[in-house]
Write a protein that holds these residues in place. Structure first.
Motif, PDB file in Angstrom:
ATOM      1  N   ALA A 160       0.683  -1.267  -0.044  1.00 50.11           N
ATOM      2  CA  ALA A 160       0.081  -0.250  -0.007  1.00 50.11           C
ATOM      3  C   ALA A 160       1.034   1.089  -0.419  1.00 50.11           C
ATOM      4  CB  ALA A 160      -0.803   0.175   0.836  1.00 50.11           C
ATOM      5  N   ARG A 161       0.563   2.447  -0.904  1.00 49.86           N
ATOM      6  CA  ARG A 161       0.814   3.415  -0.922  1.00 49.86           C
ATOM      7  C   ARG A 161       0.303   4.778   0.120  1.00 49.86           C
ATOM      8  NH1 ARG A 161       3.039   4.042  -6.724  1.00 49.86           N
ATOM      9  NH2 ARG A 161       0.963   4.041  -7.844  1.00 49.86           N
ATOM     10  N   LEU A 162       0.909   5.739   0.391  1.00 43.02           N
ATOM     11  CA  LEU A 162       0.664   6.489   0.878  1.00 43.02           C
ATOM     12  C   LEU A 162      -0.182   7.555  -0.322  1.00 43.02           C
ATOM     13  CD1 LEU A 162       2.329   8.017   3.794  1.00 43.02           C
ATOM     14  CD2 LEU A 162       0.391   6.111   3.860  1.00 43.02           C
ATOM     15  N   SER A 163      -0.271   7.672  -1.405  1.00 43.01           N
ATOM     16  CA  SER A 163      -0.831   8.216  -2.392  1.00 43.01           C
ATOM     17  C   SER A 163      -1.577   7.561  -3.197  1.00 43.01           C
ATOM     18  CB  SER A 163       0.909   8.192  -3.773  1.00 43.01           C
ATOM     19  OG  SER A 163       0.924   6.971  -4.122  1.00 43.01           O
ATOM     20  N   ASP A 164      -1.826   6.122  -2.997  1.00 43.50           N
ATOM     21  CA  ASP A 164      -3.367   5.178  -3.585  1.00 43.50           C
ATOM     22  C   ASP A 164      -4.344   5.777  -2.258  1.00 43.50           C
ATOM     23  OD1 ASP A 164      -2.514   4.219  -5.852  1.00 43.50           O
ATOM     24  OD2 ASP A 164      -0.932   2.986  -4.498  1.00 43.50           O
ATOM     25  N   VAL A 165      -3.493   6.455  -0.935  1.00 48.80           N
ATOM     26  CA  VAL A 165      -4.819   6.552   0.011  1.00 48.80           C
ATOM     27  C   VAL A 165      -5.023   7.506  -0.034  1.00 48.80           C
ATOM     28  CG1 VAL A 165      -5.246   6.696   2.666  1.00 48.80           C
ATOM     29  CG2 VAL A 165      -3.977   4.569   1.538  1.00 48.80           C
ATOM     30  N   ALA A 195      -5.318   9.456  -2.905  1.00 47.25           N
ATOM     31  CA  ALA A 195      -6.577   9.287  -4.037  1.00 47.25           C
ATOM     32  C   ALA A 195      -7.850   8.488  -3.660  1.00 47.25           C
ATOM     33  CB  ALA A 195      -5.374   8.864  -5.123  1.00 47.25           C
ATOM     34  N   GLU A 196      -7.818   7.467  -3.149  1.00 45.92           N
ATOM     35  CA  GLU A 196      -8.762   6.553  -2.804  1.00 45.92           C
ATOM     36  C   GLU A 196     -10.165   8.013  -2.129  1.00 45.92           C
ATOM     37  OE1 GLU A 196     -11.768   3.857  -2.403  1.00 45.92           O
ATOM     38  OE2 GLU A 196      -9.614   3.676  -3.643  1.00 45.92           O
ATOM     39  N   ALA A 197      -9.217   8.389  -1.215  1.00 47.41           N
ATOM     40  CA  ALA A 197      -9.839   9.236  -0.343  1.00 47.41           C
ATOM     41  C   ALA A 197     -10.692  10.648  -0.897  1.00 47.41           C
ATOM     42  CB  ALA A 197      -9.553   9.417   1.188  1.00 47.41           C
ATOM     43  N   LYS A 198      -9.919  10.904  -2.394  1.00 55.05           N
ATOM     44  CA  LYS A 198     -10.017  12.146  -2.660  1.00 55.05           C
ATOM     45  C   LYS A 198      -9.538  13.153  -2.116  1.00 55.05           C
ATOM     46  CE  LYS A 198     -13.993  10.075  -5.218  1.00 55.05           C
ATOM     47  NZ  LYS A 198     -14.079   9.272  -4.535  1.00 55.05           N
ATOM     48  N   CYS A 199      -8.351  13.199  -1.915  1.00 60.96           N
ATOM     49  CA  CYS A 199      -7.643  14.679  -1.242  1.00 60.96           C
ATOM     50  C   CYS A 199      -5.773  13.934  -1.916  1.00 60.96           C
ATOM     51  CB  CYS A 199      -7.671  14.138   0.133  1.00 60.96           C
ATOM     52  SG  CYS A 199      -7.039  13.117   1.365  1.00 60.96           S
ATOM     53  N   SER A 200      -5.176  15.229  -1.340  1.00 59.38           N
ATOM     54  CA  SER A 200      -3.540  15.365  -2.170  1.00 59.38           C
ATOM     55  C   SER A 200      -3.158  14.791  -1.019  1.00 59.38           C
ATOM     56  CB  SER A 200      -3.699  17.102  -1.848  1.00 59.38           C
ATOM     57  OG  SER A 200      -3.623  17.314  -0.584  1.00 59.38           O
TER      58      SER A 200
END
Length: 225
Positions: A55-60, A62-67
């Motif tokens: 898991a990558r924080l960037s994917d988290v 993106a999943e949450a629709k935030c930066s």
């Protein structure tokens, strides 16, 4: 009688898997509360989809629709957001365990059956998250110790309940209650893992029936029902 089988999370006297001491203070604004909640939900979804290690924080984010920057407003690391996920999931993972058993209540076998069913149902609902716990325990000594302490606390509760049955002449008096509780709780946990994580084809009713009969036969509690 109070007894639980296999692993569970956070009931009275049982350590939590979530280290809340590493979490920041909750946000003070409604928008902040919503964003943090979205990040926690997204983290769980990504962990369960990709595994904790991948898991990558960037994917988290993106999943949450935030930066990604917004992520770091609320959490310092992947470890911290995992503990937020676990803290939120406490009630989901909780199964009721075994109620106190009096002379005028259900038989020990019936209580064991009810506890096994509650455990399997909770595990089935949260199988992906349970698999994440195994991944994290394999790489994080601190988390592994939290999990070990929690597992030991559950087994201690089982052992006390088994000792009570022995005192009442309802279970094999020659068993070491701690060793028996450890073995039987581990058996139930692995049955759940093989079915709900590895995908073996077993119905819930079959799991409950066999786990209960093995418990009852192992400690010599009359008939399994």
């Amino acid at each position: 009688m109070t007894m639980t089988t296999g692993d569970g999370v956070a009931v009275e006297g049982i350590p939590s898997l979530a280290d809340t001491s590493i979490l920041r203070e909750p946000p003070s604004t409604a928008r902040g509360v919503r964003t943090r909640a979205a990040l926690v939900a997204a983290a769980r979804a990504v962990f369960e989809r990709d595994g904790y290690l991948e898991a990558r924080l960037s994917d988290v984010a993106a999943e949450a629709k935030c930066s990604t920057g917004s992520f770091y407003t609320y959490f310092a690391s992947k470890e911290e957001v995992l503990h937020a996920v676990l803290d939120l999931a406490q009630s989901e993972l909780l199964h009721p365990g075994m109620p106190r058993l009096g002379d005028d209540e259900a038989s020990p076998a019936a209580v064991i059956e009810a506890s096994n069913r509650a455990y399997f149902e909770a595990y089935k609902r949260n199988a992906k998250l349970m698999n994440i716990l195994d991944q994290v325990a394999a790489i994080d000594p601190k988390f592994r110790e939290l999990r070990r302490r929690r597992s030991r606390a559950f087994c201690d509760r089982n052992a006390r309940s088994l000792a009570q049955l022995q005192e009442r002449g309802l279970a094999d008096p020659e068993l070491n209650p701690h060793q028996a509780a450890r073995a039987l709780s581990g058996m139930v946990g692995r049955m759940a893992y093989y079915t709900f994580v590895l995908g073996e084809e077993n119905s819930l009713d079959d799991l409950v029936r066999h786990a209960t009969r093995l418990w009852v036969n192992a400690v010599r509690i009359g008939s399994a029902g």
